[in-house]
Design an enzyme around this catalytic site. Structure first.
Site, mmCIF file in Angstrom:
data_model
loop_
_atom_site.group_PDB
_atom_site.id
_atom_site.type_symbol
_atom_site.label_atom_id
_atom_site.label_comp_id
_atom_site.label_asym_id
_atom_site.label_seq_id
_atom_site.Cartn_x
_atom_site.Cartn_y
_atom_site.Cartn_z
ATOM 1 N N ASP A 68 0.871 -1.165 0.000
ATOM 2 C CA ASP A 68 0.000 0.000 0.000
ATOM 3 C C ASP A 68 0.913 1.222 0.000
ATOM 4 O O ASP A 68 2.117 1.100 0.253
ATOM 5 C CB ASP A 68 -0.887 -0.026 1.246
ATOM 6 C CG ASP A 68 -1.857 1.131 1.301
ATOM 7 O OD1 ASP A 68 -2.215 1.665 0.232
ATOM 8 O OD2 ASP A 68 -2.251 1.520 2.417
ATOM 9 N N ASP A 70 -0.166 4.991 1.190
ATOM 10 C CA ASP A 70 -0.396 5.922 2.292
ATOM 11 C C ASP A 70 -0.283 5.221 3.636
ATOM 12 O O ASP A 70 -0.970 4.229 3.900
ATOM 13 C CB ASP A 70 -1.774 6.565 2.153
ATOM 14 C CG ASP A 70 -1.872 7.404 0.884
ATOM 15 O OD1 ASP A 70 -0.967 8.210 0.641
ATOM 16 O OD2 ASP A 70 -2.851 7.232 0.137
ATOM 17 N N ARG A 160 -25.666 -7.574 25.107
ATOM 18 C CA ARG A 160 -24.526 -6.688 24.967
ATOM 19 C C ARG A 160 -24.517 -6.002 23.608
ATOM 20 O O ARG A 160 -24.829 -6.600 22.582
ATOM 21 C CB ARG A 160 -23.216 -7.455 25.165
ATOM 22 C CG ARG A 160 -23.059 -7.989 26.579
ATOM 23 C CD ARG A 160 -21.648 -8.439 26.826
ATOM 24 N NE ARG A 160 -20.697 -7.361 26.549
ATOM 25 C CZ ARG A 160 -19.508 -7.573 26.005
ATOM 26 N NH1 ARG A 160 -19.132 -8.781 25.672
ATOM 27 N NH2 ARG A 160 -18.690 -6.560 25.806
ATOM 28 N N ARG A 211 -17.640 14.033 9.237
ATOM 29 C CA ARG A 211 -17.253 13.103 8.179
ATOM 30 C C ARG A 211 -17.471 13.735 6.801
ATOM 31 O O ARG A 211 -16.651 13.571 5.893
ATOM 32 C CB ARG A 211 -18.099 11.826 8.277
ATOM 33 C CG ARG A 211 -17.668 10.863 9.363
ATOM 34 C CD ARG A 211 -16.298 10.268 9.104
ATOM 35 N NE ARG A 211 -16.121 9.895 7.721
ATOM 36 C CZ ARG A 211 -14.975 10.004 7.065
ATOM 37 N NH1 ARG A 211 -13.902 10.483 7.673
ATOM 38 N NH2 ARG A 211 -14.895 9.629 5.803
ATOM 39 N N LYS A 224 -4.321 17.110 -0.629
ATOM 40 C CA LYS A 224 -3.287 16.592 -1.524
ATOM 41 C C LYS A 224 -2.554 17.704 -2.258
ATOM 42 O O LYS A 224 -1.363 17.577 -2.573
ATOM 43 C CB LYS A 224 -3.902 15.582 -2.490
ATOM 44 C CG LYS A 224 -4.390 14.340 -1.761
ATOM 45 C CD LYS A 224 -4.986 13.298 -2.662
ATOM 46 C CE LYS A 224 -5.394 12.056 -1.849
ATOM 47 N NZ LYS A 224 -5.982 11.010 -2.677
ATOM 48 N N THR A 259 -2.976 1.152 -4.311
ATOM 49 C CA THR A 259 -3.332 2.281 -3.458
ATOM 50 C C THR A 259 -4.681 2.855 -3.856
ATOM 51 O O THR A 259 -5.080 2.790 -5.023
ATOM 52 C CB THR A 259 -2.256 3.385 -3.537
ATOM 53 O OG1 THR A 259 -2.688 4.533 -2.803
ATOM 54 C CG2 THR A 259 -1.987 3.793 -4.979
ATOM 55 N N SER A 261 -5.233 6.031 -3.613
ATOM 56 C CA SER A 261 -4.940 7.351 -4.182
ATOM 57 C C SER A 261 -4.914 7.265 -5.701
ATOM 58 O O SER A 261 -4.565 6.226 -6.271
ATOM 59 C CB SER A 261 -3.590 7.856 -3.675
ATOM 60 O OG SER A 261 -3.624 8.095 -2.277
ATOM 61 N N ASP A 377 -1.230 -0.909 6.057
ATOM 62 C CA ASP A 377 -1.359 -0.310 7.385
ATOM 63 C C ASP A 377 -2.753 -0.439 7.974
ATOM 64 O O ASP A 377 -2.937 -0.254 9.182
ATOM 65 C CB ASP A 377 -1.010 1.184 7.317
ATOM 66 C CG ASP A 377 -2.093 1.984 6.597
ATOM 67 O OD1 ASP A 377 -2.834 2.744 7.250
ATOM 68 O OD2 ASP A 377 -2.200 1.846 5.362
ATOM 69 N N LYS A 388 -8.173 -13.089 4.807
ATOM 70 C CA LYS A 388 -9.308 -13.999 4.975
ATOM 71 C C LYS A 388 -10.017 -14.300 3.659
ATOM 72 O O LYS A 388 -10.445 -15.422 3.421
ATOM 73 C CB LYS A 388 -10.290 -13.422 5.998
ATOM 74 C CG LYS A 388 -9.740 -13.388 7.422
ATOM 75 C CD LYS A 388 -10.781 -12.905 8.404
ATOM 76 C CE LYS A 388 -10.258 -12.940 9.828
ATOM 77 N NZ LYS A 388 -9.951 -14.310 10.283
#
Length: 445
Positions: A68, A70, A160, A211, A224, A259, A261, A377, A388
């Site tokens: 990756d 970033d 819960r 957000r 950027k 990526t 980006s 990351d 998975k």
């Protein structure tokens, strides 16, 4: 920077245990390829630069290594980059979403938030939970909840809480630290200044606005563009990236970059990382270190083979997108031949946008997913999905571990003493328990 490999890996950079295999040099002579020894193995790597592993990985089985960009190859400076994101988000809240101008005077503490926290959108709380999803610490804005408040809110339900969307949000990327800090500031502001935020705004709506403001910053290129003007201010220089990529390519392994980006920004960042070039001096020399570059990948959806995302080839010089059929250029209407031809093996790598992992496997002639090692990351977007869903071997970049492992090393003597004392006390208590049991047993007769 520290790295943590998944349960399928064990090569340890900086350790004295050396792993090697034969690689063919350009003159046809086979030479050993050292995987785990910096500078010829004479000196140990810095503690924060090592790779920590859970299981063995035979690099002979790996034919492709991917990265990756970033926060993996490109490590952003939180004191400048996160501050930039924070200030851009506030500007959008004020100018586009009707929040008061006094927010423009707020400041950002980049050390306050950490990954792994959970945002309770409805209540305006930030939670720290253990692995069993028990809330250990809770803050409303910047005020810590009392034990009674915490138990009353999160510990008295028969069923819960799952702590999932839509009522909760996980702070799982370094990109989300600034927005979490801003949300806590807004919670405090709304509590202390009723009526000062836009009408009909509650905690959940306020988080949604944050957000939205973050998304605006990304869509209009605010962040950027600033990074592109002065990448050295926002990105850490790392002189080990190019030697690492050269080593992988010299060992005849394919290398790829995937990526989210887009190409224009990817080219600027990779120029800085590989060649220390800034916007004015950008070229495409860094592409020599990769076989395939995929931009705008839309991970984690990229890792689903059943996805129907189209794959476009990017012309590096113009940024123009070319339609492809699984990576093969398609002829334009009225033209019997494709507008571009496939690159020869000795030419620079091909650049794409979009697509899925199915396209990537075909481009690199990968027969089995277990032949791929991927470094990222994001534990969900990069690691869990690729591990998975596909069965890729994975390596997780965890910058926070650098300080943790250094502290553990500095306190190793103290921890050893504590362990020895604890062991001695357990032995004493065990002996006392046996004596007491023996005495109580003999009194019955």
């Amino acid at each position: 920077m520290s790295y943590k490999m998944d349960k399928g890996q064990k090569a340890v950079l900086g350790d004295q245990r050396l792993g090697s295999e034969l690689m063919e040099s350009r003159d046809g002579v086979q030479e050993p390829c050292i995987w785990s020894s910096p500078e010829g193995g004479k000196d140990e790597a810095e503690l924060g630069k090592r790779i920590f592993c859970n299981r063995s990985l035979n690099m002979r089985n790996i034919i492709a290594v991917g990265f990756d960009m970033d926060y993996t190859l490109a490590q952003y400076k939180p004191e400048t980059f996160e501050k930039l994101a924070y200030e851009g988000t506030i500007e959008k809240l004020v100018s586009n979403l009707g929040y008061p101008e006094e927010l423009l005077g707020w400041t950002f503490n980049w050390k306050y938030m950490v990954r792994g926290l959970v945002v309770d959108k409805k209540r305006g709380n930030i939670l720290k939970m253990d692995r069993h999803k028990y809330v250990k610490v809770a803050y409303h804005g910047f005020r810590e909840l009392t034990k009674e408040e915490k138990v009353g809110t999160y510990g008295n339900t028969l069923i819960r809480d799952a702590f999932d969307e839509p009522d909760y949000a996980l702070i799982d990327t370094l990109f989300s630290l600034a927005e979490a800090y801003l949300f806590s500031q807004l919670v405090d502001f709304m509590d202390k200044n009723p009526g000062r935020v836009p009408a009909r705004v509650d905690y959940a709506r306020m988080y949604k606005d944050v957000r939205s403001a973050v998304d605006m910053c990304h869509r209009d290129g605010t962040l950027k563009q600033m990074v592109a003007k002065d990448p050295k201010k926002y990105i850490n220089e790392d002189k080990s990236i190019v030697p690492l990529l050269k080593m992988l390519r010299d060992s005849r392994r394919a290398t790829f970059l995937v990526t989210n980006s887009l190409w224009d920004y990817t080219n600027i960042v990779m120029n800085f990382l590989c060649e220390s070039r800034t916007l004015d001096g950008c070229n495409f020399d860094w592409l020599q270190y990769f076989d395939v570059v995929i931009t705008g990948s839309a991970k984690p959806g990229f890792f689903h083979e059943e996805s129907n995302a189209n794959l476009f080839e990017v012309e590096p010089e113009s940024g123009k997108l070319i339609n492809t059929d699984n990576g093969t250029p398609m002829a334009q209407v009225g033209n019997t031949s494709p507008s571009i031809t496939l690159k020869k093996q000795n030419e620079r790598c091909r650049v794409f946008q979009g697509g899925t992992v199915r396209h990537l496997h075909k481009l690199l002639s990968i027969g089995s997913s277990s032949q791929v090692l991927y470094v990222g990351d994001h534990i969900y977007g990069d690691i869990l999905r690729s591990k998975k869903v596909l069965g890729w071997r994975t390596m997780l970049v965890v910058p926070e571990l650098e300080a943790e492992v250094k502290l553990l090393w500095e306190l190793r003597d103290s921890r050893k003493v504590i362990f020895e004392i604890s062991y001695a006390l357990m032995t004493v208590f065990l002996c006392l328990g046996l004596v007491e049991k023996a005495n109580s047993g003999s009194s019955r007769f």
